[in-house]
Design an enzyme around this catalytic site. Structure first.
Site, mmCIF file in Angstrom:
data_model
loop_
_atom_site.group_PDB
_atom_site.id
_atom_site.type_symbol
_atom_site.label_atom_id
_atom_site.label_comp_id
_atom_site.label_asym_id
_atom_site.label_seq_id
_atom_site.Cartn_x
_atom_site.Cartn_y
_atom_site.Cartn_z
ATOM 1 N N TYR A 1 30.700 -4.669 -30.865
ATOM 2 C CA TYR A 1 29.824 -3.546 -30.483
ATOM 3 C C TYR A 1 29.590 -3.580 -28.975
ATOM 4 O O TYR A 1 29.709 -2.551 -28.294
ATOM 5 C CB TYR A 1 28.492 -3.610 -31.243
ATOM 6 C CG TYR A 1 27.549 -2.522 -30.783
ATOM 7 C CD1 TYR A 1 27.803 -1.191 -31.091
ATOM 8 C CD2 TYR A 1 26.435 -2.823 -29.994
ATOM 9 C CE1 TYR A 1 26.969 -0.178 -30.629
ATOM 10 C CE2 TYR A 1 25.591 -1.815 -29.540
ATOM 11 C CZ TYR A 1 25.860 -0.503 -29.858
ATOM 12 O OH TYR A 1 25.047 0.506 -29.393
ATOM 13 N N GLY B 1 27.214 13.755 -32.545
ATOM 14 C CA GLY B 1 26.309 12.930 -33.350
ATOM 15 C C GLY B 1 24.907 13.498 -33.338
ATOM 16 O O GLY B 1 23.917 12.766 -33.263
ATOM 17 N N ASP C 1 34.306 14.839 -37.151
ATOM 18 C CA ASP C 1 34.394 13.378 -37.116
ATOM 19 C C ASP C 1 35.179 13.047 -35.860
ATOM 20 O O ASP C 1 36.403 13.237 -35.825
ATOM 21 C CB ASP C 1 35.110 12.877 -38.375
ATOM 22 C CG ASP C 1 35.223 11.357 -38.394
ATOM 23 O OD1 ASP C 1 34.884 10.722 -37.375
ATOM 24 O OD2 ASP C 1 35.647 10.811 -39.423
ATOM 25 N N ASN D 1 27.013 11.311 -27.409
ATOM 26 C CA ASN D 1 26.030 10.461 -28.080
ATOM 27 C C ASN D 1 26.593 9.739 -29.301
ATOM 28 O O ASN D 1 26.164 8.630 -29.615
ATOM 29 C CB ASN D 1 24.828 11.326 -28.490
ATOM 30 C CG ASN D 1 23.988 10.642 -29.542
ATOM 31 O OD1 ASN D 1 23.293 9.663 -29.264
ATOM 32 N ND2 ASN D 1 24.077 11.111 -30.781
ATOM 33 N N GLY E 1 17.910 0.296 -24.453
ATOM 34 C CA GLY E 1 17.723 -0.945 -25.193
ATOM 35 C C GLY E 1 17.369 -0.575 -26.633
ATOM 36 O O GLY E 1 18.014 0.292 -27.237
ATOM 37 N N VAL F 1 15.980 1.204 -29.588
ATOM 38 C CA VAL F 1 15.479 2.540 -29.924
ATOM 39 C C VAL F 1 15.398 2.617 -31.442
ATOM 40 O O VAL F 1 16.394 2.343 -32.127
ATOM 41 C CB VAL F 1 16.459 3.645 -29.461
ATOM 42 C CG1 VAL F 1 15.832 5.024 -29.657
ATOM 43 C CG2 VAL F 1 16.881 3.442 -28.017
ATOM 44 N N ALA G 1 21.095 13.179 -36.133
ATOM 45 C CA ALA G 1 19.966 12.239 -36.271
ATOM 46 C C ALA G 1 19.729 11.520 -34.951
ATOM 47 O O ALA G 1 20.534 11.605 -34.016
ATOM 48 C CB ALA G 1 20.282 11.211 -37.364
ATOM 49 N N GLY G 2 18.616 10.806 -34.907
ATOM 50 C CA GLY G 2 18.329 9.869 -33.813
ATOM 51 C C GLY G 2 18.363 10.478 -32.419
ATOM 52 O O GLY G 2 17.804 11.548 -32.178
ATOM 53 N N LYS H 1 30.507 -0.873 -25.901
ATOM 54 C CA LYS H 1 29.556 -0.297 -24.949
ATOM 55 C C LYS H 1 29.888 -0.713 -23.504
ATOM 56 O O LYS H 1 29.609 0.028 -22.572
ATOM 57 C CB LYS H 1 28.118 -0.664 -25.345
ATOM 58 C CG LYS H 1 27.657 0.063 -26.609
ATOM 59 C CD LYS H 1 27.657 1.592 -26.411
ATOM 60 C CE LYS H 1 27.131 2.357 -27.607
ATOM 61 N NZ LYS H 1 27.032 3.808 -27.374
HETATM 62 C C1 8X3 Z 1 21.687 -0.466 -29.208
HETATM 63 C C2 8X3 Z 1 20.856 -1.519 -28.584
HETATM 64 O O1 8X3 Z 1 20.389 -4.022 -28.301
HETATM 65 O O2 8X3 Z 1 20.861 -3.230 -30.546
HETATM 66 O O3 8X3 Z 1 22.768 -0.099 -28.437
HETATM 67 O O4 8X3 Z 1 22.628 -3.384 -28.950
HETATM 68 S S1 8X3 Z 1 21.216 -3.079 -29.121
#
Ligand code: 8X3
Length: 253
Positions: free
Chosen positions: A153, A13, A60, A87, A184, A186, A16-17, A157
């Site tokens: 999501y 990835g 991908d 990433n 947190g 970003v 970007a970012g 994580k």
């Molecule tokens: C990204 C941070 O707080 O939007 O992983 O889940 S949050």
């Protein structure tokens, strides 16, 4: 201090970012970069701007056979990956379980969990064989907490966090190190992807305080990778000063 000069760093990835920032920061530290992402044109632009040697390829990570094929066909001089920065990851939607779109779940699970596993499985055996290596997983505060609309999501994580711990256990008898860097808020394309291109909504996520940027996270990765070999930075939770938890953010109007 463990020198990063001429080390081979693979960043997923990287277009970007946080991924792009990792590529830049590792390159500044003298490392050679293997860059992969779905957007090859962006990788090539990035590669042209880096001072150290790079090799870019389209990938991908959701596609198991593509991952195996891409890693197996790396040019010989690029095969001995020293550091893998896992990433590539994304969020799609911010919906309640009873209202969410199934394809959003599949994309998040396939990228954030399965993709990370596919590439790790392809890279780690070589590290073990060579007796050196470092896996850096980009996790999230969402691996520590759950917030409204973030169930799947956050589940992905949490899974990344469990996988980091599992890798630590599985690799404890080898010299391969394992780190999780868990940010947190970003400011990257993250919210624009989550809100499917809705820029106005995305902007509001980062308004009223100073969020982290990709460089903040990349610096933590470079720092973890450059500790002496006997030091393993297992986990870094990194927040903007204004953030105390997923939902407690000191926003000024
Ligand atoms: C990204 C941070 O707080 O939007 O992983 O889940 S949050």
């Amino acid at each position: 201090m463990n020198s990063l000069r001429d080390k081979i760093v693979l960043v997923t990835g990287a277009s970007a970012g946080i991924g792009e920032a990792c590529a830049r920061k590792f390159s500044e530290a003298g490392a050679r970069l293997l860059l992969c992402a779905r957007r090859l044109d962006r990788l090539e632009k990035l590669a042209a701007s880096l001072k150290t040697e790079c090799y870019s390829f389209k990938l991908d990570i959701q596609k198991e056979s593509e991952v195996q094929q891409a890693i197996a066909s790396l040019p010989e001089k690029w095969q001995a990956v020293d550091i893998l920065v896992n990433n590539a990851g994304l969020s799609q939607g911010l919906d309640k379980v009873q209202e969410a779109v199934l394809s959003d779940w599949n994309t998040m699970i396939d990228t954030n969990i399965k993709g990370l596993l596919y590439i790790s499985r392809a890279i780690i055996p070589g590290m073990v064989e060579r007796g050196r290596g470092h896996i850096i997983n980009i996790g999230s505060i969402a691996g520590h907490e759950v917030y409204p609309g973030g169930s799947v999501y956050c589940a992905t994580k949490h899974a990344v966090r469990a996988l980091t711990k599992g890798m630590l256990i599985d690799l404890v008898e080898t010299p391969v190190r394992v780190t999780s860097v868990d940010p947190g808020l970003v400011e990257t394309e993250f919210s624009e992807v989550r809100f499917k291109g809705d820029r106005e909504r995305s902007k509001t996520v980062y308004q009223g305080y100073k969020p982290l940027d990709g460089d903040d996270i990349a610096e933590a990765c470079v720092w973890a990778a450059s500790r002496p070999e006997h030091v393993n930075i297992a986990e870094i939770l990194m927040l903007p000063k204004a953030q105390a938890s997923c939902t407690i953010i000191n926003k000024k109007p």
